[in-house]
Design a protein around this motif. Structure first.
Motif, PDB file in Angstrom:
ATOM      1  N   ALA A  26       0.834  -1.207   0.000  1.00  0.00           N
ATOM      2  CA  ALA A  26       0.000   0.000   0.000  1.00  0.00           C
ATOM      3  C   ALA A  26       0.865   1.251   0.000  1.00  0.00           C
ATOM      4  CB  ALA A  26      -0.929  -0.003   1.216  1.00  0.00           C
ATOM      5  N   ASN A  27       1.968   1.198   0.740  1.00  0.00           N
ATOM      6  CA  ASN A  27       2.898   2.317   0.786  1.00  0.00           C
ATOM      7  C   ASN A  27       3.496   2.572  -0.589  1.00  0.00           C
ATOM      8  OD1 ASN A  27       5.885   3.372   1.357  1.00  0.00           O
ATOM      9  ND2 ASN A  27       4.592   3.998   3.071  1.00  0.00           N
ATOM     10  N   GLU A  28       3.847   1.480  -1.270  1.00  0.00           N
ATOM     11  CA  GLU A  28       4.420   1.589  -2.622  1.00  0.00           C
ATOM     12  C   GLU A  28       3.404   2.150  -3.617  1.00  0.00           C
ATOM     13  OE1 GLU A  28       7.483   0.887  -5.552  1.00  0.00           O
ATOM     14  OE2 GLU A  28       7.549   0.803  -3.355  1.00  0.00           O
ATOM     15  N   LEU A  29       2.145   1.731  -3.482  1.00  0.00           N
ATOM     16  CA  LEU A  29       1.099   2.140  -4.431  1.00  0.00           C
ATOM     17  C   LEU A  29       0.367   3.401  -3.977  1.00  0.00           C
ATOM     18  CD1 LEU A  29      -0.492  -1.359  -5.176  1.00  0.00           C
ATOM     19  CD2 LEU A  29       1.303  -0.179  -6.474  1.00  0.00           C
ATOM     20  N   GLN A  30       0.687   3.882  -2.777  1.00  0.00           N
ATOM     21  CA  GLN A  30       0.028   5.054  -2.196  1.00  0.00           C
ATOM     22  C   GLN A  30      -1.485   4.859  -2.149  1.00  0.00           C
ATOM     23  OE1 GLN A  30       1.408   8.654  -4.123  1.00  0.00           O
ATOM     24  NE2 GLN A  30       3.532   8.263  -3.578  1.00  0.00           N
ATOM     25  N   THR A  31      -1.886   3.727  -1.578  1.00  0.00           N
ATOM     26  CA  THR A  31      -3.305   3.429  -1.472  1.00  0.00           C
ATOM     27  C   THR A  31      -3.676   3.114  -0.031  1.00  0.00           C
ATOM     28  OG1 THR A  31      -5.112   2.137  -2.423  1.00  0.00           O
ATOM     29  CG2 THR A  31      -3.047   0.968  -2.027  1.00  0.00           C
ATOM     30  N   GLU A  32      -4.859   2.531   0.194  1.00  0.00           N
ATOM     31  CA  GLU A  32      -5.379   2.306   1.533  1.00  0.00           C
ATOM     32  C   GLU A  32      -5.800   0.848   1.702  1.00  0.00           C
ATOM     33  OE1 GLU A  32      -8.360   5.286   2.438  1.00  0.00           O
ATOM     34  OE2 GLU A  32      -7.180   6.857   1.435  1.00  0.00           O
ATOM     35  N   ILE A  33      -5.902   0.410   2.960  1.00  0.00           N
ATOM     36  CA  ILE A  33      -6.186  -0.983   3.277  1.00  0.00           C
ATOM     37  C   ILE A  33      -7.572  -1.118   3.904  1.00  0.00           C
ATOM     38  CG2 ILE A  33      -5.532  -2.929   4.778  1.00  0.00           C
ATOM     39  CD1 ILE A  33      -2.610  -2.032   4.428  1.00  0.00           C
ATOM     40  N   GLU A  81     -23.358  -7.037   7.409  1.00  0.00           N
ATOM     41  CA  GLU A  81     -22.840  -5.726   7.796  1.00  0.00           C
ATOM     42  C   GLU A  81     -21.448  -5.504   7.214  1.00  0.00           C
ATOM     43  OE1 GLU A  81     -24.501  -4.740  12.163  1.00  0.00           O
ATOM     44  OE2 GLU A  81     -23.618  -6.739  11.971  1.00  0.00           O
ATOM     45  N   TYR A  82     -20.657  -6.583   7.156  1.00  0.00           N
ATOM     46  CA  TYR A  82     -19.320  -6.432   6.592  1.00  0.00           C
ATOM     47  C   TYR A  82     -19.381  -6.018   5.117  1.00  0.00           C
ATOM     48  CZ  TYR A  82     -14.579  -7.096   5.117  1.00  0.00           C
ATOM     49  OH  TYR A  82     -13.343  -6.857   4.582  1.00  0.00           O
ATOM     50  N   GLN A  83     -20.248  -6.668   4.347  1.00  0.00           N
ATOM     51  CA  GLN A  83     -20.387  -6.279   2.941  1.00  0.00           C
ATOM     52  C   GLN A  83     -20.779  -4.809   2.824  1.00  0.00           C
ATOM     53  OE1 GLN A  83     -23.166  -9.110   1.148  1.00  0.00           O
ATOM     54  NE2 GLN A  83     -21.469  -9.912  -0.047  1.00  0.00           N
ATOM     55  N   ARG A  84     -21.734  -4.399   3.630  1.00  0.00           N
ATOM     56  CA  ARG A  84     -22.200  -2.997   3.604  1.00  0.00           C
ATOM     57  C   ARG A  84     -21.057  -2.043   3.925  1.00  0.00           C
ATOM     58  NH1 ARG A  84     -25.342  -1.954   8.746  1.00  0.00           N
ATOM     59  NH2 ARG A  84     -23.157  -1.805   9.451  1.00  0.00           N
ATOM     60  N   ASP A  85     -20.318  -2.330   5.007  1.00  0.00           N
ATOM     61  CA  ASP A  85     -19.243  -1.427   5.432  1.00  0.00           C
ATOM     62  C   ASP A  85     -18.048  -1.488   4.478  1.00  0.00           C
ATOM     63  OD1 ASP A  85     -20.842  -0.714   7.549  1.00  0.00           O
ATOM     64  OD2 ASP A  85     -19.874  -2.077   8.972  1.00  0.00           O
ATOM     65  N   PHE A  86     -17.809  -2.675   3.910  1.00  0.00           N
ATOM     66  CA  PHE A  86     -16.754  -2.789   2.904  1.00  0.00           C
ATOM     67  C   PHE A  86     -17.051  -1.868   1.724  1.00  0.00           C
ATOM     68  CE2 PHE A  86     -15.617  -4.372  -1.266  1.00  0.00           C
ATOM     69  CZ  PHE A  86     -14.240  -4.476  -1.167  1.00  0.00           C
ATOM     70  N   LEU A  87     -18.283  -1.904   1.235  1.00  0.00           N
ATOM     71  CA  LEU A  87     -18.635  -1.090   0.062  1.00  0.00           C
ATOM     72  C   LEU A  87     -18.447   0.392   0.336  1.00  0.00           C
ATOM     73  CD1 LEU A  87     -21.776  -2.730  -1.589  1.00  0.00           C
ATOM     74  CD2 LEU A  87     -19.456  -2.538  -2.499  1.00  0.00           C
ATOM     75  N   THR A  88     -18.794   0.822   1.539  1.00  0.00           N
ATOM     76  CA  THR A  88     -18.598   2.230   1.892  1.00  0.00           C
ATOM     77  C   THR A  88     -17.119   2.601   1.808  1.00  0.00           C
ATOM     78  OG1 THR A  88     -20.539   2.241   3.344  1.00  0.00           O
ATOM     79  CG2 THR A  88     -18.893   3.968   3.689  1.00  0.00           C
ATOM     80  N   ALA A  89     -16.268   1.773   2.431  1.00  0.00           N
ATOM     81  CA  ALA A  89     -14.829   2.041   2.401  1.00  0.00           C
ATOM     82  C   ALA A  89     -14.282   1.949   0.979  1.00  0.00           C
ATOM     83  CB  ALA A  89     -14.103   1.052   3.317  1.00  0.00           C
ATOM     84  N   ASN A  92     -15.208   4.963  -1.090  1.00  0.00           N
ATOM     85  CA  ASN A  92     -14.468   6.156  -0.657  1.00  0.00           C
ATOM     86  C   ASN A  92     -13.035   6.148  -1.181  1.00  0.00           C
ATOM     87  OD1 ASN A  92     -16.651   7.195   0.728  1.00  0.00           O
ATOM     88  ND2 ASN A  92     -16.034   6.355   2.711  1.00  0.00           N
ATOM     89  N   ILE A  93     -12.417   4.967  -1.165  1.00  0.00           N
ATOM     90  CA  ILE A  93     -11.036   4.867  -1.653  1.00  0.00           C
ATOM     91  C   ILE A  93     -10.997   5.026  -3.167  1.00  0.00           C
ATOM     92  CG2 ILE A  93      -9.003   3.370  -1.804  1.00  0.00           C
ATOM     93  CD1 ILE A  93     -10.016   2.042   0.825  1.00  0.00           C
ATOM     94  N   GLN A  94     -11.937   4.388  -3.853  1.00  0.00           N
ATOM     95  CA  GLN A  94     -11.971   4.506  -5.320  1.00  0.00           C
ATOM     96  C   GLN A  94     -12.229   5.939  -5.766  1.00  0.00           C
ATOM     97  OE1 GLN A  94     -14.317   1.794  -7.708  1.00  0.00           O
ATOM     98  NE2 GLN A  94     -12.348   0.774  -8.082  1.00  0.00           N
ATOM     99  N   ALA A  95     -12.981   6.681  -4.972  1.00  0.00           N
ATOM    100  CA  ALA A  95     -13.258   8.078  -5.314  1.00  0.00           C
ATOM    101  C   ALA A  95     -11.983   8.907  -5.328  1.00  0.00           C
ATOM    102  CB  ALA A  95     -14.264   8.672  -4.330  1.00  0.00           C
ATOM    103  N   LYS A  96     -10.945   8.413  -4.647  1.00  0.00           N
ATOM    104  CA  LYS A  96      -9.644   9.077  -4.651  1.00  0.00           C
ATOM    105  C   LYS A  96      -8.754   8.559  -5.788  1.00  0.00           C
ATOM    106  CE  LYS A  96      -9.881   9.155   0.409  1.00  0.00           C
ATOM    107  NZ  LYS A  96      -9.265   8.646   1.660  1.00  0.00           N
ATOM    108  N   GLU A  97      -9.351   7.757  -6.667  1.00  0.00           N
ATOM    109  CA  GLU A  97      -8.648   7.152  -7.806  1.00  0.00           C
ATOM    110  C   GLU A  97      -7.511   6.247  -7.329  1.00  0.00           C
ATOM    111  OE1 GLU A  97      -7.561  10.268 -10.499  1.00  0.00           O
ATOM    112  OE2 GLU A  97      -9.638  10.582 -11.158  1.00  0.00           O
TER     113      GLU A  97
END
Length: 305
Positions: A26-33, A81-89, A92-97
């Motif tokens: 993630a550090n190399e790709l500058q993304t989130e987990i 609930e996990y599926q729901r919360d996963f989709l939110t996260a 949000n991350i995809q919106a940052k490209e």
């Protein structure tokens, strides 16, 4: 670097080094987990779940993480609930490209996301619970094995969890699950392959270290907050055996011995689930846990480019 996937999934058994690898990538790709751990989502359950939050920081740079510390201990969080919360996260991350990295060892959470299972919230079935109340864990596990649909056999190490899993299966037998769609994701799956003996040694050493770091005190603090022993035992593994020790149901030596065995068995069940995923059509690209981190990251970059 341009990536051709919607999601990078990193999986492996406990003590395989998933998190440091995911953070390095993630550090190399500058993304989130996005965490895929069914117990790390509870606040105050830190040492017992192996959150190791400090591992998310490399050279002073902290990788953002999601779905850790999002529920109160005692709550019965579920896959819906996990599926729901996963989709939110994820959104949000995809919106940052950025391409999110899903990392964890809870096979059912991972598979529910990658396969896009259509799930519904499942209410309690008091009548069924009463029917199953006197059955042993072995009997409940045998009943659970008769169902053909997705259920979480990895984390089922207490009777309460087994009863809940049966409750979910019974609900799905009589309800239409096609009501709720889940997006199809183009994913690449990377597995951390660790030698069994090395895994066993790491599990034992890690357990000793976490006990030295205050894992008993962590469980005592949860009990002192008013969380019932039964609710902590529900979470299994460290919380089950430490609660039994603290409440005088077993000695320290019995607790350590039985917990060590239970964690080894848990890691074995995780690998059984992942091998089952391969039989169900998933391609898992296995990376040797003993490779240097730079080599693991380079191998991953080749897989996802």
């Amino acid at each position: 670097m341009p990536l051709s996937y919607d999601l990078i999934a990193i999986l492996g058994p406990t003590a395989s080094g998933k998190t440091p690898f995911a953070v390095a990538l993630a550090n190399e790709l500058q993304t989130e987990i996005i965490s895929a751990d069914s117990r790390q989502l509870y606040r105050g359950m830190d040492l017992g779940t192996g959150k190791d939050i400090e591992e998310y920081t490399i050279n002073g740079i902290t990788t953002p993480y999601h779905l850790i510390d999002i529920a109160e201990p005692g709550y019965k969080y579920n896959v819906f609930e996990y599926q729901r919360d996963f989709l939110t996260a994820f959104n949000n991350i995809q919106a940052k490209e950025k391409v999110p990295i899903l990392c964890g060892g809870t096979g059912m959470y991972i598979e529910a996301v990658l396969k896009g299972y259509q799930l519904l919230p499942v209410p309690e079935n008091t009548e069924l619970r009463n029917q199953l109340a006197e059955k042993s864990l072995d009997q409940l596990t045998a009943i659970l094995g008769t169902y053909k649909t997705l259920h979480n056999t990895t984390d089922v190490d207490t009777a309460k969890r087994a009863i809940r899993a049966i409750e979910i299966e019974e609900y799905y037998k009589t309800n239409n699950i096609s009501q709720r769609a889940f997006p199809s994701l183009k994913s690449v799956i990377i597995g951390i392959d660790i030698d069994r003996e090395l895994r066993r040694n790491k599990i034992t050493n890690r357990l000793k270290q976490r006990l030295r770091d205050g894992m008993v005190e962590e469980v005592e603090a949860l009990l002192n907050k008013g969380i019932s022993p039964d609710d902590l035992i529900y979470y299994g593994l460290e919380y089950k055996f430490l609660t039994l020790y603290i409440t005088g149901k077993m000695s320290y030596e019995e607790m350590f011995s039985q917990l060590e065995i239970a964690i080894h068995q848990f890691a074995k069940r995780q690998m059984t689930w992942f091998r089952g995923m391969e039989r169900r059509g998933f391609t898992i690209n296995w990376i040797n846990a003993e490779w240097p981190m730079e080599e693991k990251v380079e191998r991953a970059k080749r897989l996802i480019s």
